[in-house]
Write a protein that holds these residues in place. Structure first.
Motif, mmCIF file in Angstrom:
data_model
loop_
_atom_site.group_PDB
_atom_site.id
_atom_site.type_symbol
_atom_site.label_atom_id
_atom_site.label_comp_id
_atom_site.label_asym_id
_atom_site.label_seq_id
_atom_site.Cartn_x
_atom_site.Cartn_y
_atom_site.Cartn_z
ATOM 1 N N THR A 4 -3.681 6.823 -90.887
ATOM 2 C CA THR A 4 -3.690 6.136 -89.582
ATOM 3 C C THR A 4 -5.117 6.079 -89.045
ATOM 4 O O THR A 4 -5.586 5.044 -88.568
ATOM 5 C CB THR A 4 -2.799 6.915 -88.565
ATOM 6 O OG1 THR A 4 -1.529 7.087 -89.134
ATOM 7 C CG2 THR A 4 -2.713 6.194 -87.241
ATOM 8 N N ILE A 5 -5.807 7.226 -89.144
ATOM 9 C CA ILE A 5 -7.177 7.304 -88.625
ATOM 10 C C ILE A 5 -8.101 6.425 -89.475
ATOM 11 O O ILE A 5 -8.940 5.699 -88.947
ATOM 12 C CB ILE A 5 -7.648 8.776 -88.590
ATOM 13 C CG1 ILE A 5 -6.756 9.568 -87.622
ATOM 14 C CG2 ILE A 5 -9.103 8.894 -88.169
ATOM 15 C CD1 ILE A 5 -6.867 11.055 -87.720
ATOM 16 N N PHE A 6 -7.895 6.455 -90.784
ATOM 17 C CA PHE A 6 -8.716 5.636 -91.676
ATOM 18 C C PHE A 6 -8.531 4.145 -91.360
ATOM 19 O O PHE A 6 -9.507 3.401 -91.232
ATOM 20 C CB PHE A 6 -8.333 5.926 -93.135
ATOM 21 C CG PHE A 6 -9.094 5.105 -94.125
ATOM 22 C CD1 PHE A 6 -10.410 5.422 -94.446
ATOM 23 C CD2 PHE A 6 -8.523 4.006 -94.740
ATOM 24 C CE1 PHE A 6 -11.128 4.658 -95.358
ATOM 25 C CE2 PHE A 6 -9.227 3.236 -95.648
ATOM 26 C CZ PHE A 6 -10.533 3.566 -95.960
ATOM 27 N N ALA A 7 -7.260 3.727 -91.196
ATOM 28 C CA ALA A 7 -6.975 2.308 -90.913
ATOM 29 C C ALA A 7 -7.596 1.893 -89.574
ATOM 30 O O ALA A 7 -8.178 0.812 -89.459
ATOM 31 C CB ALA A 7 -5.470 2.071 -90.893
ATOM 32 N N ALA A 8 -7.490 2.788 -88.576
ATOM 33 C CA ALA A 8 -8.054 2.471 -87.253
ATOM 34 C C ALA A 8 -9.572 2.352 -87.341
ATOM 35 O O ALA A 8 -10.176 1.459 -86.747
ATOM 36 C CB ALA A 8 -7.652 3.552 -86.255
ATOM 37 N N MET A 9 -10.179 3.250 -88.099
ATOM 38 C CA MET A 9 -11.639 3.229 -88.245
ATOM 39 C C MET A 9 -12.096 1.991 -89.025
ATOM 40 O O MET A 9 -13.142 1.420 -88.750
ATOM 41 C CB MET A 9 -12.125 4.502 -88.947
ATOM 42 C CG MET A 9 -12.144 5.690 -88.028
ATOM 43 S SD MET A 9 -13.240 5.350 -86.628
ATOM 44 C CE MET A 9 -12.852 6.683 -85.551
#
Lengths: 249, 236
Positions: A4-9
């Motif tokens: 989730t964090i990777f996709a948001a970044m």
């Protein structure tokens, strides 16, 4: 959760249109301008190596440095420090997201160069070249993180970036041969990852595969060093010195 | 038996030669609402920062109910930190992920309703008004359903309706067992919400107790009068 964090970044990185433009258009213009003027395959090979490394350098260092500075100024890292998510994981996630986009940018530059100059390489050559691009982008992104940690304002980000980028570029054989250059210029280049990236990429394209190993190893060591430095110098508060005592992970 | 969730004892902090926190002790149990009041620069935020591990205490201890407490603590800061460039929903998902949780659609809708931000999930967080940003900051603290909440001036800059909504939310959370430690300069709010009040002045706890106990002990008519008497000479 890291996905989730990777996709948001990744999404956030793609919104950084100015750095995207700067990292893509400037190297492309250099590639086309110099490559059409000096139209020998040897120079064009060196040019592809130089221009993709330059793209990785610009994309990695300045893009991330301003992004991190902005997020820190907004107080995001203060909140982050109070979550169970480790700082090292955060640095790696942000670095990887930017690296993916950086690789895509360089993929476009590489493909343009190969098509424009009619150069062909084996899969092994291209894989080694891509491996060096990956390492280089990671390395420069981690360096950008360190710069953001050391700088107290946007002006310092610019100064620190230039202070490191200029000797890196001039101390490498990215755009000209260093054979006739004074020894101290060559020596300066050795202390930075950029020259090793260029040497490795040039060796990968010219088929001197055994000569790839040393630059690749050095680039890897620089990457590890900068990731560690990014974690050690990380600070959540834009007002405190990076030497302030923080939670360690 | 009501469980104590956090206990800070004898916190001390110096900035250079200046002692900014001097022996402050704070504790909160399940469902308890603790208000920390005091003038600007009294040491409230530094005390909270030490409890949260953001600043190292020169002396004193902070004990949480369990070692892995971070995943169950929510923090709302005075400023409103969001990832610039991300929407309301992306920020909610991002912060939930930092706490190891994947935000379900149902929970997202609940959080948007709680914070009064329905229909704004696709807006960039930094484009919200000051009051809306404050609401989002509170929604972010609730994304992982924490057991203990630290709220730093949660209703500052909010309009009366939003303020009332936040008061109701704090009461609801407390009724469900969430402990809440909040700071405020609004004495009416403190009187309405807090089970216990800590008045910090010049780094020390100047008074502590329920609103009723404090008014009786210090022979004051209102909390505001008590506050003004106890902090006389302070720069407010």
């Amino acid at each position: 959760m890291k996905s989730t964090i990777f996709a948001a970044m990744l999404g956030l990185t793609l919104k950084d249109k100015i750095t995207l433009f700067y990292s893509l258009i400037f190297p492309l213009a250099l590639l086309i301008g110099l490559g059409m003027y000096f139209d020998t395959p040897e120079y064009q090979e060196k040019l592809i190596a130089g221009v993709t490394a330059l793209g990785a350098l610009f994309w990695g260092v300045q893009g991330i440095a301003f992004q991190v500075y902005q997020q820190r100024s907004r107080g995001v890292y203060k909140l982050l420090m109070m979550t169970p998510f480790s700082i090292l994981s955060f640095i790696l996630t942000v670095t990887l997201a930017r690296t993916v986009v950086g690789l895509a940018i360089n993929g476009i530059i590489l493909a343009t160069g190969l098509l424009l100059f009619g150069l062909t390489y084996s899969i092994v050559n291209l894989l080694l070249f891509t491996g060096l691009l990956l390492l280089g982008t990671l390395c420069f992104t981690a360096l950008g993180f360190v710069i953001a940690n050391l700088a107290s304002n946007e002006g310092q980000i610019n100064s620190l970036s230039n202070l490191l980028q200029i000797p890196m570029i001039f101390g490498s054989s990215a755009f000209y041969s260093l054979e006739q250059a004074p020894a101290w210029i060559k020596l300066t280049g050795e202390f930075f990852p950029f020259a090793h990236m260029i040497n490795g990429q040039t060796a990968a394209l010219t088929g001197q595969l055994t000569e790839v190993l040393v630059p690749m190893s050095l680039l890897f060591l620089f990457t590890v060093l900068f990731v560690v430095l990014a974690a050690v110098t990380f600070r959540w508060d834009s007002r405190t010195s990076f030497l302030a005592i923080r939670r360690q992970y | 038996m009501i469980k104590s969730l956090v206990q800070a004892k004898g916190l001390v902090k110096h900035y250079g030669e200046r002692k900014v926190v001097d022996g402050v002790s704070i504790q909160a149990a399940e469902g308890e609402i603790i208000a920390i009041i005091g003038p600007n620069g009294a040491g409230k935020s530094t005390s909270m920062d030490m409890m949260l591990g953001l600043r190292k205490a020169d002396a004193g201890t902070v004990t949480y109910w369990e070692e892995n407490y971070r995943s169950q603590v929510g923090v709302q800061l005075q400023d409103t930190p969001f990832f610039p460039g991300m929407t309301v929903m992306q920020n909610l998902r991002m912060f939930a992920a930092f706490y190891g949780q994947k935000l379900s659609r149902q929970r997202s809708i609940e959080l948007l309703a709680i914070s009064g931000l329905q229909g704004m999930e696709k807006l960039e967080a930094s484009r919200l008004s000051g009051g809306q940003q404050k609401r989002l900051a509170i929604a972010l603290t609730l994304a992982h359903s924490p057991k203990l909440l630290f709220l730093d001036e949660p209703t500052a800059a909010l309009d009366p309706r939003a303020r009332r909504d936040i008061h109701e939310l704090i009461r609801e959370l407390s009724a469900k067992g969430t402990a809440i430690i909040f700071t405020s300069h609004d004495m009416e709010e403190v009187g309405k919400l807090a089970d216990r009040i800590l008045l910090i002045d010049k780094g020390k706890v100047a008074a502590e107790g329920t609103a009723g106990e404090l008014l009786m002990q210090h022979q004051s008519e209102t909390l505001e009068e008590l506050y003004l008497n106890k902090t006389m000479g302070a720069v407010i």
